[in-house]
Design an enzyme around this catalytic site. Structure first.
Site, PDB file in Angstrom:
ATOM      1  N   GLU A 107       0.855  -1.178   0.000  1.00  0.00           N
ATOM      2  CA  GLU A 107       0.000   0.000   0.000  1.00  0.00           C
ATOM      3  C   GLU A 107       0.904   1.246   0.000  1.00  0.00           C
ATOM      4  OE1 GLU A 107      -2.782   0.385   3.241  1.00  0.00           O
ATOM      5  OE2 GLU A 107      -3.708   2.115   2.315  1.00  0.00           O
ATOM      6  N   ALA A 113       2.249   0.002  10.819  1.00  0.00           N
ATOM      7  CA  ALA A 113       1.951  -1.398  10.496  1.00  0.00           C
ATOM      8  C   ALA A 113       1.088  -1.447   9.249  1.00  0.00           C
ATOM      9  CB  ALA A 113       1.205  -2.051  11.654  1.00  0.00           C
ATOM     10  N   MET A 114       0.874  -2.662   8.737  1.00  0.00           N
ATOM     11  CA  MET A 114       0.109  -2.813   7.496  1.00  0.00           C
ATOM     12  C   MET A 114      -0.807  -4.029   7.589  1.00  0.00           C
ATOM     13  SD  MET A 114      -0.604  -1.742   4.485  1.00  0.00           S
ATOM     14  CE  MET A 114      -1.868  -2.589   3.549  1.00  0.00           C
ATOM     15  N   GLU A 115      -2.054  -3.809   7.167  1.00  0.00           N
ATOM     16  CA  GLU A 115      -3.129  -4.782   7.374  1.00  0.00           C
ATOM     17  C   GLU A 115      -3.243  -5.868   6.308  1.00  0.00           C
ATOM     18  OE1 GLU A 115      -3.617  -1.458   6.529  1.00  0.00           O
ATOM     19  OE2 GLU A 115      -5.285  -1.254   5.141  1.00  0.00           O
ATOM     20  N   ASN A 116      -2.160  -6.243   5.617  1.00  0.00           N
ATOM     21  CA  ASN A 116      -2.229  -7.281   4.582  1.00  0.00           C
ATOM     22  C   ASN A 116      -3.099  -8.461   5.030  1.00  0.00           C
ATOM     23  OD1 ASN A 116       0.031  -5.833   3.363  1.00  0.00           O
ATOM     24  ND2 ASN A 116       1.183  -6.730   5.059  1.00  0.00           N
ATOM     25  N   HIS A 164      -6.116  -1.732  15.393  1.00  0.00           N
ATOM     26  CA  HIS A 164      -6.374  -1.019  14.140  1.00  0.00           C
ATOM     27  C   HIS A 164      -6.201  -1.955  12.941  1.00  0.00           C
ATOM     28  CE1 HIS A 164      -6.282   2.652  11.534  1.00  0.00           C
ATOM     29  NE2 HIS A 164      -5.531   1.862  10.769  1.00  0.00           N
ATOM     30  N   GLU A 165      -5.065  -2.645  12.889  1.00  0.00           N
ATOM     31  CA  GLU A 165      -4.817  -3.511  11.728  1.00  0.00           C
ATOM     32  C   GLU A 165      -5.805  -4.678  11.718  1.00  0.00           C
ATOM     33  OE1 GLU A 165      -3.008  -1.991   9.756  1.00  0.00           O
ATOM     34  OE2 GLU A 165      -2.026  -0.671  11.202  1.00  0.00           O
TER      35      GLU A 165
HETATM   36  N1  B3K Z   1      -2.855   1.083   5.668  1.00  0.00           N
HETATM   37  C1  B3K Z   1      -1.548   1.260   6.193  1.00  0.00           C
HETATM   38  C2  B3K Z   1      -0.873   2.508   5.731  1.00  0.00           C
HETATM   39  C3  B3K Z   1      -0.147   2.398   4.441  1.00  0.00           C
HETATM   40  C4  B3K Z   1       0.658   3.649   4.178  1.00  0.00           C
HETATM   41  C5  B3K Z   1       1.235   3.654   2.831  1.00  0.00           C
HETATM   42  N2  B3K Z   1       2.085   4.809   2.598  1.00  0.00           N
HETATM   43  C6  B3K Z   1      -1.520   1.228   7.676  1.00  0.00           C
HETATM   44  C7  B3K Z   1      -2.796   1.544   8.338  1.00  0.00           C
HETATM   45  O1  B3K Z   1      -3.358   2.607   8.251  1.00  0.00           O
HETATM   46  O2  B3K Z   1      -3.318   0.662   8.968  1.00  0.00           O
HETATM   47 ZN    ZN Z   2      -5.237   1.951   8.805  1.00  0.00          ZN
END
Ligand code: B3K
Ligand code: ZN
Length: 884
Positions: free
Chosen positions: A129, A270-273, A305-306
């Site tokens: 993302e 963090a990232m919600e993959n 959040h994630e």
């Molecule tokens: N969705 C990601 C953020 C990605 C940022 C990319 N530059 C984390 C979050 O908001 O949960």
């Molecule tokens: Zn988010």
């Protein structure tokens, strides 16, 4: 005028559905020492929703890829049929439905942008993302293209025993040459920004969660072996998040496995993959020895959040990146609700509002101001802002306030049911809220399209003869870039009127209407409105915008007596705190004036008395007492007070106030310290956290005196502390003082913690935020410290970020050295990591808030940066900053 080579602007108004869709993706990622090869099998078809789509060429995007092979339906594509430029692979004359194979070569080891596939401390990981997938393979890298992914990862078995991707592991096996592979299958369709892959030598902590419908979900946390003792809190937070989302939103987890991987090099939190979250170590690792209470809180909220994104973001995703707040605003609101339920709701609200008022309000009055649903961007990564996230959450909170808890739940149920598996817009969200409740939110929708912070001016009038009290509200929003004219917004204002005994009076309007006692709000819809209350026997004290019910700047003149009254009587905790803040700010303004006039500073005895009673009344909520004693930060004051920002006056008034309060209340402060002894054993629980926070606030006050007695206490706490909260508080107070002892303590702290990267970050941060006058020189020295790494965003934020953001008096030095320092770092980072560089550059966008000398110095640095070959990220920020 448009410059040559200026990166292009993308506009919401130009949105078009994609000509082609991708139904399935088979990725084969082969990791070798020198490079990584990616074989992608895509099943592609023309979009039936777009007339004549199949007549169009297929345009895939890619960045930094070397194309090794390309086939359609098993046949090599001849070179006349496709074209490659910097960012696209265009194939003409494709069938209406076909299978496309590409083989590309990438080099994760040289990827310092931390976007796409990269390496962090020997571990391969991804960040896709917003538009990182294009750095892995040619694709339709946009969120409205959703496909089912199967991923095969192959690597050396000894170096990379753990191979992960989204979904469930389906097959694994050994290969020749000591290599092995794992095949992962994700049964849910997803946009490619949710793709993830990890290959490394990691340890794992496992647990499980049984969902409402009795499915057992395996939970795994992957970390470096020496961090295994820092996983309990994240795991526990994850289980609590899962239970909470079932209870509060009726949302159950959908895969059999949920994995979280901790990495040291990460651009954000963090990232919600899907099924495979990737986390900055700072948002997942926690234990008492190395992590402060604030750190624990952050882990809890980011884990939540994630996790919540699995529904608000993954199951229902965004149609395009202009809709980012659809998932981010809603998910921040959800994690705020969760944290409020887990801890002190009022303290959480105060912290969230402080962030909003300090950072988002500043953003919204500067050249980067944008609506929560932006109309245009050059680089989408520049729009992961406090406006999209935090103001976005405030907008969702207002819907919650207008519809009530049950109405909001009906709306979110309908939203998830209607749009599961789809990529949708902010408007679809509001529509679901409307349809489920039979209400009209058309005026409310302006919050999505209008930028800027509304100013809400309130005037009160009491007519004793008629026993009437009236409140008049006037709202105005100043112009923002591209939006010269502003319209009135639909603003829910929560209120109460306090009678002389401090109790809320019944709210009866002259027109016969009553304000719902269960949800006492006034709904503003016009530029100016008056509400007249009847049956008011004595002049009341109004408590306006309770709970900060709308993200506005409130201008309401109330006397210091009224503020003191609200401070001890308001039944709304947020406004009780806010009254304390307003009283403190009023006193700070007196002191700033005195400072400018070179007169001695003397503190209003009313504030001294109010603080004394906070310190001595043990019946009060200790968490609230600690919050009310916290002085507003210099950054908060810089945003709040009239411009140009009086950098030095703010600093000296605040320091002066702190010291005067400490001297006037010394024995009370020492008594609180005695009442809140250091803990023998660490517990992360609301009342214990409150006690620690109160103790350390008092320590901070006493250390502003910094005489031998205070210093001795502080050094003692530093050595005796059994947890990082207490140790760091003492460390900070010492380092920020002018005491000689600090040199020894700085060395001692590093010796003790050098093996813990996250604690070393704190060590950098405390030194970089010191108000002592040689801090910039210290920071320059620390840039050469072996623990500092220009390729690690945590280190950059800890040293450069802390100095430039949290140390106004030194960053804004009148000789401009702070600005020159920041510009140097931006120029270096622009090449290494554009996202982090552009974050740093936003600090310089606020030059117009400063006096001419400083403004000119900042502009000169912006111009210097502009002469470089800039990434689109930095280009966008610097150009907007200079063209305001
Ligand atoms: N969705 C990601 C953020 C990605 C940022 C990319 N530059 C984390 C979050 O908001 O949960
Ligand atoms: Zn988010």
């Amino acid at each position: 005028m448009k410059e040559n080579n200026a990166p292009k602007t993308i506009r919401l108004a130009d949105y078009k559905a994609p000509n082609y869709l991708i139904d399935t993706v088979h990725l084969d990622v082969r990791i070798y020492d020198e490079y990584t090869d990616v074989v992608a099998h895509l099943t592609v078809r023309a979009n039936p929703q777009v007339p004549n789509a199949s007549a169009q060429p297929l345009e895939l995007v890619g960045a930094d890829l070397e194309l090794l092979a390309i086939e359609i339906d098993g046949e090599a594509v001849s070179s006349e049929r496709y074209q490659i430029d910097e960012e696209t692979l265009t194939i003409s004359n494709v069938p209406a439905q076909f299978s496309l194979l590409t083989m590309t070569r990438i080099n994760p080891k040289t990827n310092t942008s931390l976007e796409g596939l990269y390496v962090s401390k020997g571990m391969y990981c991804t960040q896709c993302e917003a538009e990182g997938f294009r750095k892995i393979t040619y694709y339709l890298d946009r969120p409205d293209v959703m496909a089912k992914f199967t991923t095969r990862v192959e690597a050396d078995k000894q170096a990379y025993p753990v191979l992960l991707s989204n979904g469930n592991p389906e097959e694994r096996g050994d290969l020749d040459n000591g290599r092995h592979y794992v095949i992962w299958e994700d049964p849910f369709k997803k946009p490619c920004y949710l793709f993830a892959l990890v290959a490394g030598d990691l340890s794992v902590v496992e647990d499980s969660f049984v969902t409402t419908s009795s499915r057992e979900v395996k939970l795994q946390l992957y970390v470096e072996p020496h961090d295994l003792d820092k996983c309990d809190h994240a795991m526990d937070s994850l289980k609590r998040s899962m239970a909470w989302d079932e209870e509060v939103y009726g949302r159950e987890y959908d895969l059999d496995i949920y994995m979280v991987v901790a990495v040291s090099h990460f651009n954000m939190g963090a990232m919600e993959n899907k099924g495979l979250n990737i986390f900055n170590t700072s948002c997942v690792l926690a234990n008492a020895k190395t992590t402060t209470d604030m750190g624990f809180q952050r882990v809890e909220s980011v884990i939540a959040h994630e996790y919540f994104h699995n529904w608000s973001g993954n199951r229902v995703t965004c149609r395009d990146w202009f809709q980012l707040s659809l998932k981010e605003g809603f998910t921040v609101f959800r994690d705020q609700q969760f944290s409020a339920d887990m801890g002190s709701a009022t303290v959480n609200r105060i912290d969230d509002v402080n962030l909003l008022k300090t950072v988002q309000f500043a953003e919204d009055s500067g050249p980067m101001s944008h609506p929560i649903r932006p109309d245009s961007y050059i680089e989408i990564n520049n729009f992961y802002t406090t406006t999209v996230y935090e103001k976005g959450a405030e907008v969702v909170r207002m819907i919650h306030r207008l519809l009530g808890k049950d109405g909001f739940r009906k709306g979110s149920d309908l939203y998830f049911e209607r749009h599961d598996g789809q990529a949708v817009t902010c408007d679809d969200f509001v529509k679901a809220m409307e349809d489920a409740n039979g209400v009209d939110l058309s005026l409310f929708r302006r919050w999505y399209s209008q930028a800027g912070t509304p100013q809400l001016t309130v005037t009160a009038d009491y007519r004793a003869d008629q026993q009437q009290f009236s409140l008049t509200f006037e709202q105005i929003t100043l112009p923002t870039p591209g939006q010269p004219e502003k319209l009135p917004l639909h603003i829910p204002v929560a209120i109460g009127l306090l009678g002389p005994d401090g109790q809320d009076l019944p709210l009866q309007l002259v027109d016969g209407a009553t304000v719902d006692p269960a949800n006492p709000i006034l709904e503003l819809k016009a530029a100016k409105e008056t509400f007249v209350f009847t049956g008011i026997k004595e002049k009341p004290v109004a408590s306006v915008l309770r709970g900060f019910s709308a993200p506005v700047k409130l201008c309401f003149e109330q006397t210091r007596d009224e503020l003191a009254f609200l401070m001890s009587n308001d039944n709304d905790g947020f406004n009780r705190w806010n009254a304390a803040q307003r009283l403190t700010v009023a006193v700070l303004c007196d002191l700033m004036q005195a400072y400018e006039a070179q007169q001695p500073l003397s503190v209003d005895p009313q504030l001294m008395a109010a603080f004394r009673s906070l310190l001595t009344d043990e019946s009060l909520d200790q968490a609230m007492v600690a919050k009310m004693l916290e002085l507003p930060t210099e950054q908060f004051l810089a945003e709040l007070l009239p411009k140009p920002v009086q950098v030095d006056a703010i600093h000296h008034a605040r320091e002066g106030l702190k010291k005067s309060l400490a001297e006037g209340l010394r024995s009370e402060l020492e008594q609180v310290m005695d009442r809140c002894p250091l803990d023998a054993e660490y517990r992360y629980e609301v009342d214990v956290v409150a006690r620690r926070s109160l103790r350390n606030t008092c320590l901070g006050y006493l250390m502003s005196i910094a005489d031998d007695r205070a210093t001795e206490h502080c050094v003692q706490q530093y050595h005796q502390a059994t947890n990082m909260t207490d140790q760091l508080a003492a460390f900070r107070s010492l380092v920020h003082s002018d005491r000689q002892e600090k040199q020894r303590i700085i060395a001692d702290f590093y010796d003790q913690w050098q093996a813990e990267a996250l604690v070393v970050d704190q060590w950098f941060m405390v030194q970089a935020s010191s108000p002592q006058r040689d801090t910039l020189e210290q920071v320059n020295g620390l840039m050469k410290h072996p623990a500092f790494e220009m390729t690690n965003p945590n280190k950059i934020r800890a040293l450069i970020g802390a100095f430039c953001n949290n140390n106004p008096v030194n960053f804004h030095r009148l000789d401009g050295a702070g600005y020159g320092f920041l510009a140097d770092q931006i120029i270096t980072l622009n090449k290494l990591n554009p996202q982090v560089a552009s974050r740093m550059a936003t600090i310089m966008t606020r030059w117009a808030n400063y006096d001419k000398v400083r403004a000119d110095l900042i502009k000169a640095q912006l111009k210097r940066i502009k002469t470089e070959k800039l990434s689109p990220d930095v280009y966008e920020v610097v150009t907007k900053a200079l063209n305001q």
